[in-house]
Design a protein around this motif. Structure first.
Motif, PDB file in Angstrom:
ATOM      1  N   TYR A   1      -3.233   8.557   7.434  1.00 22.12           N
ATOM      2  CA  TYR A   1      -2.137   8.167   8.340  1.00 22.12           C
ATOM      3  C   TYR A   1      -1.481   9.401   8.944  1.00 22.12           C
ATOM      4  O   TYR A   1      -1.279   9.495  10.161  1.00 22.12           O
TER       5      TYR A   1
ATOM      6  N   GLU B   1      -1.352  -0.795  10.610  1.00 24.61           N
ATOM      7  CA  GLU B   1      -1.987  -0.951   9.300  1.00 24.61           C
ATOM      8  C   GLU B   1      -2.373  -2.415   9.119  1.00 24.61           C
ATOM      9  O   GLU B   1      -1.547  -3.306   9.324  1.00 24.61           O
TER      10      GLU B   1
ATOM     11  N   ASN C   1      -7.120   3.352  -0.648  1.00 21.39           N
ATOM     12  CA  ASN C   1      -5.651   3.386  -0.675  1.00 21.39           C
ATOM     13  C   ASN C   1      -5.076   4.700  -1.185  1.00 21.39           C
ATOM     14  O   ASN C   1      -4.003   5.112  -0.762  1.00 21.39           O
TER      15      ASN C   1
ATOM     16  N   TRP D   1      -9.018  -0.796  -0.540  1.00 23.74           N
ATOM     17  CA  TRP D   1      -9.105  -0.156   0.777  1.00 23.74           C
ATOM     18  C   TRP D   1      -8.157  -0.844   1.749  1.00 23.74           C
ATOM     19  O   TRP D   1      -7.850  -2.025   1.600  1.00 23.74           O
ATOM     20  N   THR D   2      -7.763  -0.083   2.768  1.00 24.71           N
ATOM     21  CA  THR D   2      -6.901  -0.632   3.820  1.00 24.71           C
ATOM     22  C   THR D   2      -7.403  -0.140   5.171  1.00 24.71           C
ATOM     23  O   THR D   2      -8.007   0.932   5.250  1.00 24.71           O
TER      24      THR D   2
ATOM     25  N   THR E   1       0.871  -1.179   0.000  1.00 23.61           N
ATOM     26  CA  THR E   1       0.000   0.000   0.000  1.00 23.61           C
ATOM     27  C   THR E   1       0.907   1.228   0.000  1.00 23.61           C
ATOM     28  O   THR E   1       2.129   1.089   0.174  1.00 23.61           O
TER      29      THR E   1
ATOM     30  N   ASN F   1      -3.517  -4.373   6.103  1.00 24.57           N
ATOM     31  CA  ASN F   1      -3.810  -4.339   4.669  1.00 24.57           C
ATOM     32  C   ASN F   1      -4.367  -5.687   4.202  1.00 24.57           C
ATOM     33  O   ASN F   1      -4.226  -6.705   4.879  1.00 24.57           O
TER      34      ASN F   1
ATOM     35  N   VAL G   1      -9.909   3.004   4.831  1.00 21.54           N
ATOM     36  CA  VAL G   1      -9.600   4.178   3.997  1.00 21.54           C
ATOM     37  C   VAL G   1      -9.233   3.704   2.588  1.00 21.54           C
ATOM     38  O   VAL G   1      -8.501   2.714   2.441  1.00 21.54           O
TER      39      VAL G   1
ATOM     40  N   LEU H   1      -4.849   6.875   1.803  1.00 19.38           N
ATOM     41  CA  LEU H   1      -4.382   6.219   3.023  1.00 19.38           C
ATOM     42  C   LEU H   1      -3.275   7.019   3.714  1.00 19.38           C
ATOM     43  O   LEU H   1      -3.278   7.190   4.935  1.00 19.38           O
TER      44      LEU H   1
END
Ligand SMILES: Cc1cc2nc3c(=O)[nH]c(=O)nc-3n(C[C@H](O)[C@H](O)[C@H](O)COP(=O)(O)OP(=O)(O)OC[C@H]3O[C@@H](n4cnc5c(N)ncnc54)[C@H](O)[C@@H]3O)c2cc1C
Length: 804
Positions: free
Chosen positions: A644, A483, A637, A576-577, A422, A485, A635, A640
């Motif tokens: 963050y 995170e 990517n 998304w992550t 990501t 992922n 969120v 992201l």
């Protein structure tokens, strides 16, 4: 030739012959095998054909035991006896304590499947194999069932038995095309005519992707050239007056078995070669690659040093043939991803030893929908979009080079990495992340205290123990950010979304907007198939969330059971992550980064809503796998990094710290939370798995009838939490739980619980031993370690912290 049959198996090597035979044994007798040439004209004819009982997990051990039992039966069949040297015994050598620990663990694991291995020292190795020296040798693992079989007569015997049961075998019949009809049945086009069938099976060995292309599928299977040679007679063998045990050597990468009065030696050289990457000549049949002994000089020296007698005899013949590998070295046996009524049994690199068992498990899946063991380790859907031709080749090479060097716990080898990333991957790397691989995704495992920090791979607690403890402490006392992922996320839309979920989930599915719930999916046998987080996004679709590895598995399952429901599915997994914000100060950080009221009164535990984190759009859920107050912030990517940065900035005032997957693993064990395909497997039903509160027997659901039958019979095992009296290592999955020298259960997960200061494990045990307080033991790395059954989730048993 038939024009209509129930199943067509394509390919007449060990994979196809075993599948055909086992289909007839499971009750499908109107079945056909088609082979472009003669039986065994692919890899099978020239195999070294060793048959070991050794496996890396219980499913592999169990299927190999099936092979061995079946082969003994075929050997003893007076009408058509198969040449099978069973019970010569075999030794896997070791020259490090870490390897010996591995063997001790594999012996514990195999014991649970009724298979006894012995861990022996170097002198005992040499006593059992008089040709070997003990230089640079610590010891080995003894497999008393080891042996070798004649591949051609094995396949003929299986085909013969299948024919007797009603199956037909069409030799010299080339499959040239496949068509799937609207009712999901298939037409198999051959050069001799068409055959219509319900189900087809790709068992095409190194031609797997030629047949895969006929149905628009690429299978992550690559071929490697692999060589062995056979020596002239060795006087030491004649003098020994008993057959030599087999050898497998992770020190110098060769195997060795007796062939007449000489030895057959096969090599896994570092300077290895892929084969057939750019196509395979149609004429390559019953064929070999040119010999190339220069390539194996490095490994040959090791074999000569171990068995000096080899230096005194000549080489009789050399065999160099293609052998198939997958991304993780295990075959692909099961449903073909994204297709209905299509199965494969491919990527077999030890097909003679394993083929009997693989065909058995595949036939069960085809006929009954599920096999007697959980087959996830073989499931073709375990590699998702990243399993392309280039990655497969790199992993095949790496696996070939490490053939006998098993993976240690937490070891992730470097070839082909990074695979899936990501925008945060380089950011976390710069922050010191050590990465693990989850379904191809690079996921932070922990954050290194210094750039040169490294761990020693082995079975004991490693140097990262204290690092993980610190991360857990930070989350428990303040706030941490991780995170996650690759989390599998399927958007379900359509008027029947909730009715559909109510059908496939055995519990009550929340229909309330803004609410999140956990549900379990059962198969037709009433056993646990999947686990899903269902989130009803206000004014939005329903999200179905599950483990990263479940991406293709769950999508296939949902689609296969959606007939009659007005629903559609879209995967958001790769777009998304999740950022997990966890700890008592998580709400303060979220409130500083995201406008809106995040109080427990307005957004309590198990809520979901859309929001912005900084400028990034997000779907926020108040759920917790750590047992602390926590938020899963989903969120897209492309935003992201923005989310963050917003959380990091807001977290500064609260001492926000990054944490990784190892800290999560420790914390989930302390909370009694389960992992799909570790603790949640198809061998047990939800009551056996301790999921009673997630089952509602007063409603209808998929698998209910079978579950009622199981419930009436009573449990065969119960999942329990164990506290183990060890401070040096945690219990490995597969370790045997013992009482009075008998196996009474199997560990599914284990880790140190840093907040409770306990060595924790989950295990399926005999139901009469499931009561809290029961004292039992675990066979951990050859030691009998005391443990006791405790209440699940010893940390914050009332679950007050996530609700705070
Ligand atoms: C040198 C060497 C040593 C080995 N030693 C061992 C060992 O000691 N122990 C062990 O367990 N394994 C060993 N193996 C591996 C083992 O031989 C293979 O895993 C096994 O033979 C694979 O069998 P299969 O049925 O999958 O493939 P194959 O034997 O290749 O069979 C596939 C069949 O499909 C047919 N086919 C392909 N395309 C079509 C089509 N379009 N239409 C119809 N038919 C088609 C082919 O003609 C072929 O007969 C060794 C392999 C090699 C190369």
């Amino acid at each position: 030739m038939k024009t209509q049959t129930r199943a067509v198996v394509i390919g007449g090597g060990i994979a196809g012959c075993s599948t055909l035979y086992h289909l007839t044994q499971e009750g499908w007798t109107d079945v056909v095998l088609v082979e472009r040439d003669e039986l065994t004209s692919g890899t099978t004819w020239h195999s070294a054909a060793q048959v070991t009982n050794f496996g890396m997990n219980q499913t592999m051990v169990g299927l190999k035991t099936h092979s061995i039992n079946l082969y003994q039966e075929l050997r003893d069949d007076p009408d058509y006896p198969v040449q099978y040297n069973h019970g010569d015994g075999g030794i896997r050598l070791a020259n490090t304590e870490a390897q010996m620990d591995g063997y001790r663990h594999f012996a514990s694991m195999a014991r649970g499947m009724g298979v006894e291995f012995e861990v022996i020292d170097a002198e005992e190795c040499a006593r059992r194999h008089p040709l070997i020296s003990t230089d640079n040798l610590l010891g080995g693992l003894w497999d008393g069932n080891d042996g070798d079989i004649d591949p051609a007569s094995l396949c003929q015997a299986l085909a013969r038995r299948a024919r007797k049961a009603g199956a037909e075998v069409y030799r010299q019949t080339n499959v040239i095309g496949l068509t799937q009809l609207k009712d999901d049945s298939w037409i198999v086009h051959t050069d001799k005519g068409d055959i219509s069938c319900e189900v087809l099976v790709n068992a095409c060995g190194y031609r797997v992707n030629e047949v895969g292309a006929m149905m628009g599928v690429h299978h992550p299977v690559a071929s490697m050239e692999h060589q062995y040679f056979v020596t002239d007679e060795i006087p030491g063998i004649v003098a020994a007056d008993h057959r030599m045990p087999l050898l497998r050597c992770p020190i110098s990468d060769y195997y060795c078995r007796q062939e007449k009065n000489g030895l057959l030696l096969g090599f896994y050289e570092q300077d290895c070669k892929t084969w057939g990457m750019d196509g395979i000549s149609p004429d390559f049949s019953n064929d070999l690659c040119p010999d190339d002994l220069d390539r194996i000089t490095d490994v040959l020296e090791g074999a000569f040093a171990r068995m000096p007698a080899l230096t005194e005899v000549g080489i009789k013949n050399v065999v160099n043939g293609p052998i198939t590998y997958t991304i993780d070295g295990a075959p692909l046996v099961g449903p073909i991803p994204g297709k209905r009524n299509a199965f494969c049994i491919i990527g077999l690199r030890a097909g003679l030893g394993e083929g009997g068992g693989h065909g058995w498990l595949l036939a069960q899946q085809i006929v009954h929908g599920e096999a007697c063991y959980d087959t996830w380790c073989l499931d073709p859907r375990r590699f998702t979009g990243h399993g392309n031709v280039e990655l497969t080749a790199l992993k095949a090479i790496e696996d070939y080079q490490n053939e006998f060097r098993f993976h240690f716990p937490n070891e992730h080898r470097p070839a082909g990495r990074p695979m899936k990333t990501t925008p945060l991957t380089p950011v976390l790397a710069a922050a010191g992340a050590e990465f693990t691989v989850v379904n191809g995704w690079e996921r932070a495992e922990y954050f290194k205290p210094a750039p040169d920090f490294e761990v020693t791979h082995g079975f004991q607690f490693d140097e990262a123990f204290d690092v993980v403890a610190e991360e857990v402490k930070a989350v428990q006392a303040g706030v941490g950010l991780a995170e996650v992922n690759g989390f599998n996320r399927i958007e379900i839309t359509g008027p029947d979304a909730h009715d559909f979920l109510d059908h496939v989930i055995c519990g009550r599915v929340t229909r309330k907007a803004g609410k999140v719930g956990l549900g379990y999916l059962l198969n037709e046998h009433g056993c646990v198939k999947g686990e899903a987080t269902i989130a009803n996004i206000p004014e939005g679709p329903v999200w179905y969330g599950s483990a990263a590895a479940a991406e293709w598995h769950d999508m296939d399952w949902l689609r296969a059971h959606a007939d009659g429901f007005d629903v559609s599915f879209q995967s958001l997994t790769n777009e998304w992550t999740i950022l997990v914000l966890g700890g008592p100060k998580a709400r303060d950080v979220l409130s500083a980064a995201s406008r809106g009221d995040w109080s427990a009164a307005v957004f309590p535990w198990l809520s979901v809503r859309r929001a912005f984190v900084g400028t990034a759009p997000a779907v926020v859920m108040s759920v917790s796998f750590s047992g602390e107050l926590a938020y899963e912030i989903h969120v897209p990517n492309n935003q992201l990094y923005a989310a963050y940065l917003a959380l990091r900035a807001a977290g500064e005032a609260h001492g926000l710290r990054l944490f990784g997957a190892r800290a999560v693993e420790s914390m989930r064990m302390e909370k009694g939370y389960l992992h799909w395909k570790a603790d949640l497997i198809t061998e047990f039903d939800p009551f056996e798995t301790g999921l009673d509160r997630f089952v509602k027997m007063d409603k209808d659901f998929l698998g209910k009838a079978a579950l009622e039958v199981r419930q009436a019979k009573g449990p065969v095992a119960k999942l329990v939490s164990l506290q183990i009296d060890s401070t040096t290592s945690h219990a490995q999955p597969g370790a045997s739980v013992m009482q009075d020298n008998s196996v009474v259960g199997t560990v599914t997960s284990g880790d140190w619980g840093h907040r409770v200061g306990m060595n924790l494990a989950y295990a399926f045990v005999r139901p009469d031993l499931a009561a809290q307080g029961t004292e039992i033991t675990v066979d951990m790395l050859g030691e009998t370690v005391r443990c006791r059954v405790i209440a699940p989730g010893p940390y914050d048993p009332e679950t007050t912290r996530p609700r705070a």
